[in-house]
Enzyme design. Structure first.
Site, PDB file in Angstrom:
ATOM      1  N   GLN A   1       0.851  -1.183   0.000  1.00 50.81           N
ATOM      2  CA  GLN A   1       0.000   0.000   0.000  1.00 50.81           C
ATOM      3  C   GLN A   1       0.892   1.241   0.000  1.00 50.81           C
ATOM      4  OE1 GLN A   1      -0.089  -2.595   2.214  1.00 50.81           O
ATOM      5  NE2 GLN A   1      -2.118  -2.749   3.159  1.00 50.81           N
TER       6      GLN A   1
ATOM      7  N   GLN B   1      -0.837   0.043  -5.696  1.00 49.41           N
ATOM      8  CA  GLN B   1      -1.890  -0.285  -4.730  1.00 49.41           C
ATOM      9  C   GLN B   1      -2.224   0.947  -3.893  1.00 49.41           C
ATOM     10  OE1 GLN B   1      -1.095  -3.735  -2.318  1.00 49.41           O
ATOM     11  NE2 GLN B   1      -2.902  -3.462  -1.044  1.00 49.41           N
ATOM     12  N   ASP B   2      -3.533   1.267  -3.811  1.00 49.69           N
ATOM     13  CA  ASP B   2      -4.013   2.389  -2.986  1.00 49.69           C
ATOM     14  C   ASP B   2      -3.491   3.740  -3.463  1.00 49.69           C
ATOM     15  OD1 ASP B   2      -5.144   0.352  -1.569  1.00 49.69           O
ATOM     16  OD2 ASP B   2      -4.086   0.709   0.300  1.00 49.69           O
TER      17      ASP B   2
ATOM     18  N   ASP C   1      -7.207  -1.787  -5.653  1.00 57.46           N
ATOM     19  CA  ASP C   1      -7.984  -0.852  -4.822  1.00 57.46           C
ATOM     20  C   ASP C   1      -7.477   0.576  -4.978  1.00 57.46           C
ATOM     21  OD1 ASP C   1      -9.025  -3.277  -3.902  1.00 57.46           O
ATOM     22  OD2 ASP C   1      -7.799  -3.278  -2.094  1.00 57.46           O
TER      23      ASP C   1
ATOM     24  N   ARG D   1     -14.342  -3.907  -5.164  1.00 51.64           N
ATOM     25  CA  ARG D   1     -14.637  -4.935  -4.164  1.00 51.64           C
ATOM     26  C   ARG D   1     -14.948  -4.245  -2.839  1.00 51.64           C
ATOM     27  NH1 ARG D   1      -9.065  -7.862  -2.123  1.00 51.64           N
ATOM     28  NH2 ARG D   1      -7.701  -6.033  -2.099  1.00 51.64           N
TER      29      ARG D   1
END
Length: 515
Positions: free
Chosen positions: A311, A333-334, A355, A421
């Site tokens: 992250q 990621q993130d 994400d 998600r």
């Protein structure tokens, strides 16, 4: 004698209850309508000077007061835990929580401040932010592997009290009066009715940042620090000249109405490389973080170069009524943490893998490009919305955008990309009138592993186009639906979802209010 003593005690009790403005039966009756009646009764019963609880607004006012009191108590207790941190991970998570509790108190206080204009929608927004802050505090301990015994000590029933207040305050329309440029404190060079400010290549600025020393400051951080010392909250424009600025920027709650103007995507670049793998929390990994209200940004690229294995946030935004226009967010990621409050993104580019648009703001993305990148895994997810309470007025709305592969993913076989998600149980995301390229998996959406969330989430698609837009093979979850009614879809537009018609005109950023 015993009869007289009992009668005296009873009368004193009645007198005291009336001095406090409520009776136990009133509290019990009202609290029975909340999701957490036990904590409601306990803390209202120990609070004083709540006033009469005759009508629902009286009860909401009493809940706000006691929730603020408990948040202040929890913040004080959290402060005492600092010296007890046994390692750097505990200290990092604790520091996040202290900052988040401070912001929680500010958010709740705005709902009771007599000098603060506050509609029912405002109250719901700021309470949603307060609850999000506490969840973020908890998440920091979890992701750094810190023993979870610390969190109950910090929380002190604040989450349940906020949840109760959200439930009782839910509903209502905005009571805003559309602000003028003058009321927002724009500088004198912005003329009323001028809608070309942000299209100008060289808008007049209060200060200029340039690495070569030709401006007022060489670093963005120095310009923000100076802005924090100015008197008043008028709009303050910082022009950041082209260059690569290797900085971590944090614009705090007291630094409001900042406007950051760059020389364009790929020209003005802010970059850093903090990550969870490197010892940071997700919250603190951000290259650029802003929570001061009224933030506007145009023409800047934000990067986190930590790589695809952890992250690593490029931008974390918790600024209420904030705008990013013609910006780029680059990570894996993130990438973009739309943490909380009301936000709008127009004509922006967002790159990532897992994400990479996530958080619990009420946010609309309009006319943006969303790029799925090549990462270490064979699965990419565009969104992970984090609503934890069904009464939070938060969610991610992606309207008239384009979803496609980044250059590094084009031609790569075997990578599945999903629209989103459910990070939390009441996750809410909609894609409307957007072009979805063939990279989108036919199922559309991916489970996080919690089957119960598939019933409580709220995912929707409305009139999307492109080879990835077919809903024939989409998931059959209870919380997913193909939206066919414009009446339902319009709830997630700029005008309805983030009250954009009331505050966006004064920012001079173009937007579409409806579908």
């Amino acid at each position: 004698m015993k009869t007289i003593l009992f009668l005296a005690t009873f009368l004193v009790g009645v007198f005291l209850s009336r001095v406090c403005g409520y009776t136990k039966s009133e509290i019990t009756s009202w609290c029975s309508h909340t999701p957490h009646p036990q904590s409601c009764e306990h803390f209202l019963g120990t609070s004083s000077n709540n006033g009469p609880l005759k009508q629902k607004p009286d009860f909401v006012k009493a809940l706000l007061k006691v929730t603020l009191e408990r948040a202040q108590h929890a913040r004080s207790h959290t402060l005492t835990l600092g010296p007890k941190c046994r390692n750097e991970h505990e200290k990092a998570a604790w520091a996040d929580c202290l900052e988040l509790y401070n912001d929680t108190i500010l958010s709740i206080n705005k709902t009771v401040d007599p000098n603060q204009q506050c509609s029912q929608v405002d109250t719901q927004t700021w309470l949603s932010t307060a609850l999000t802050n506490l969840e973020t505090c908890k998440t920091g301990f979890e992701e750094l592997g810190v023993n979870d015994y610390v969190w109950p000590l910090m929380n002190n029933n604040v989450s349940s009290l906020i949840s109760n207040t959200l439930a009782m305050n839910e509903g209502g329309e905005s009571l805003y009066v559309a602000p003028s440029p003058q009321s927002l404190g724009f500088p004198s060079w912005v003329k009323p009715g001028d809608r070309k400010l942000l299209q100008s290549k060289t808008p007049k600025a209060d200060v200029v940042v340039n690495k070569d020393g030709s401006g007022n400051y060489k670093t963005i951080g120095a310009a923000i620090a100076a802005a924090a010392k100015r008197s008043g909250d008028r709009r303050y424009v910082i022009h950041v000249k082209a260059g690569v600025y290797k900085e971590n920027i944090d614009i705090g709650t007291k630094v409001k109405n900042i406007m950051l103007v760059g020389d364009g995507v790929g020209k003005t670049i802010i970059t850093s490389s903090r990550s969870v793998r490197g010892g940071s929390t997700t919250f603190k990994s951000a290259t650029f973080a802003v929570v001061g209200d009224g933030f506007i940004c145009r023409g800047i690229s934000f990067r986190n170069t930590a790589g695809p294995k952890s992250q690593a946030v490029a931008v974390r935004n918790g600024s209420d009524l904030s705008v990013f226009y013609q910006c780029s967010f680059e990570g894996y990621q993130d990438t973009l943490y739309v943490h909380s409050n009301r936000q709008f993104y127009r004509q922006c580019d967002i790159y990532g893998t897992i994400d990479f648009i996530f958080g619990n703001a009420a946010v609309v993305f309009q006319n943006c490009n969303i790029y799925s990148r090549k990462g270490p895994n064979k699965t990419n997810t565009l969104t992970a919305q984090g609503r934890t309470d069904k009464n939070q007025n938060t969610g991610i709305s992606i309207h008239n955008c384009r979803v496609t592969s980044a250059p590094d993913l084009k031609g790569v076989a075997g990578v599945k990309t999903f629209l989103g998600r459910p990070w939390r149980s009441f996750s809410r995301t909609v894609f409307m009138k957007s072009n979805l390229d063939s990279l989108i998996d036919p199922a559309g959406w991916m489970s996080w592993g919690d089957e119960s969330a598939l019933k409580t989430l709220s995912y929707g698609e409305y009139k999307n186009t492109g080879p990835g837009s077919s809903t024939a093979k989409r998931v059959d979850w209870k919380g997913y639906r193909v939206i066919t009614s414009s009446t339902e879809a319009v709830k997630f537009t700029v005008g309805k979802f983030i009250d954009g018609g009331y505050w966006l005109p004064a920012t001079n950023v173009p937007y579409t209010s409806g579908l």
